[in-house]
Scaffold this active site. Sequence first.
Site, PDB file in Angstrom:
ATOM      1  CE  LYS A 275      21.321  -4.709  16.828  1.00 26.02           C
ATOM      2  NZ  LYS A 275      22.663  -4.711  17.429  1.00 26.02           N
ATOM      3  NE  ARG A 349      28.800 -13.513  17.288  1.00 26.88           N
ATOM      4  CZ  ARG A 349      29.471 -12.792  18.185  1.00 26.88           C
ATOM      5  NH1 ARG A 349      30.161 -13.392  19.138  1.00 26.88           N
ATOM      6  NH2 ARG A 349      29.454 -11.473  18.122  1.00 26.88           N
TER       7      ARG A 349
END
Length: 496
Positions: A275, A349
């Site tokens: 990120k 996920r």
Amino acid sequence: MARLPSIAFSRLEQPDRRISHQGTVMFLMGQDGELSPGARAFDEDGRIARAIGVSEFAGKLAAGLDVIAPAAGIDRVVVVGCGETANNGESNWMKVGGRIRAAAARAERVTVICDLAGEAELSADAVAAVAAGAKLRAYDFDLYKTKDKKSSKAQKITFAVADPAAARKAWKALDAITDGVITARDLVNEPANVLGPVEFAARAKELEKQGVEVEVLDEKALRKLKMGALLGVNQGSVRPPRLVVMKWNGGKAKDAPVAFVGKGVVFDTGGISIKPAGGMEDMKGDMGGAAAVTGLMQALAGRKAKVNAIGIIGLVENMPDGNAQRPGDIVTSMSGQTIEIINTDAEGRLVLADALWYCQDRFKPKFMINLATLTGAIIVALGHHHAGLFSNNDELAANLLAAGQETGEAVWRMPLGAEYDKLIDSKFADMKNTGGRWGGSITAAQFLQRYVNEVPWAHLDVAGTAMGSPKNEYNQSWGSGFGVRLLDRLVSDKYE
Ligand code: BES
Ligand code: MN
Ligand code: ZN
């Protein structure tokens, strides 16, 4: 930690008896602008009524009017607006409580005269909600401040009510829920150097004191279960992962449990798909789903809910290092389905894929609800005021929407469908972990759905609500504890 006020209930004196109270006295006022009988007993010479008239105070929800030294022996009165009292749900009463605490943050003793003018009555549940709002407003995560602590003084807030026994009973349950919210806030606010997977699991283990059974699965156990998706995420971290199973057995032995599953990424750097630096510190809150599940289990146990409930949290850290997983890697999940990693930052996920599969496989729950700070895209779609709700079951979705309205922890239903599901088909494996630029929250939800089979399931994307959501009357904390009150209400309304 900031001291929370102690809450007590006393009997509301008859209006014709002059009462002397110490400290700050608060009155409640609806939109009719009338002083209650209990308040009028303090206003023999009409000064408070005059102050209300002069200031045009109209009893708007969570507005306050300060009246200094209005009568002999009374230092300060605060009139607190309750809005349209007949329509107030729990959340509005909590806002009233938040205003009460804010108006008297430094007072050692606060007495709240809990009656209303006219026909309107304050139920025991409303009084308890006011108390909950006051307590949650006082929450301040100042553990690491060595100076400038805002709230270190002890405070006692007494609610003078018509039926103290009924109020105490309602408060006992709501106080337990409030404590669950506080636990969730604490976990989200803790920095990741203090709260790794092992430390988080130890906090969950503390729920054993309240009668929750807590099992902690270590890396070896997760390997044995073949949780390749979850393990792949943690591969770049020097700290080992954990999966925690919490069980509250408050229902009948034969009843299938309800189940809650939380994403617990103690820190999300993005991994190799790293990120940008700006704002990355917020990713210490990427375990907001797991925090809510832990707080919820505490709430259910604390109020001895008549339900069997399972809470499962997958605890990992998403770091880049020489051993980290790469884009292009293919992992095999516990379900046997293979996943091509396109972006290592779509890690939540992967954790949930194994946690959800394990949950339904082992516990055959009545329903399964997962919470996750899953996508930035849900913040683009809904901002910070609704969590995204995805579900394969209309009844469960409707129940969640209703619980959201009652508690003020709002959810908004989003679509699922085959067209979206197609977007995560992979060239090399059964699926890939991202679905491209558009509809990012939906393709994430489609991914999760591939791990739930037939069980009624809902996914709450709480990326915009679990942390950094706008402050309100009863939450001034970065970590909000979102989800605890919502899911506790779902259980108490529909499954007890
Ligand atoms: N933890 C983030 C999502 C998030 C973003 C939570 C902002 C709270 C605030 C999640 O793991 C993530 O990185 N999602 C990616 C998915 C993408 C790579 C497909 C995202 O949302 O950008
Ligand atoms: Mn991520
Ligand atoms: Zn994440």
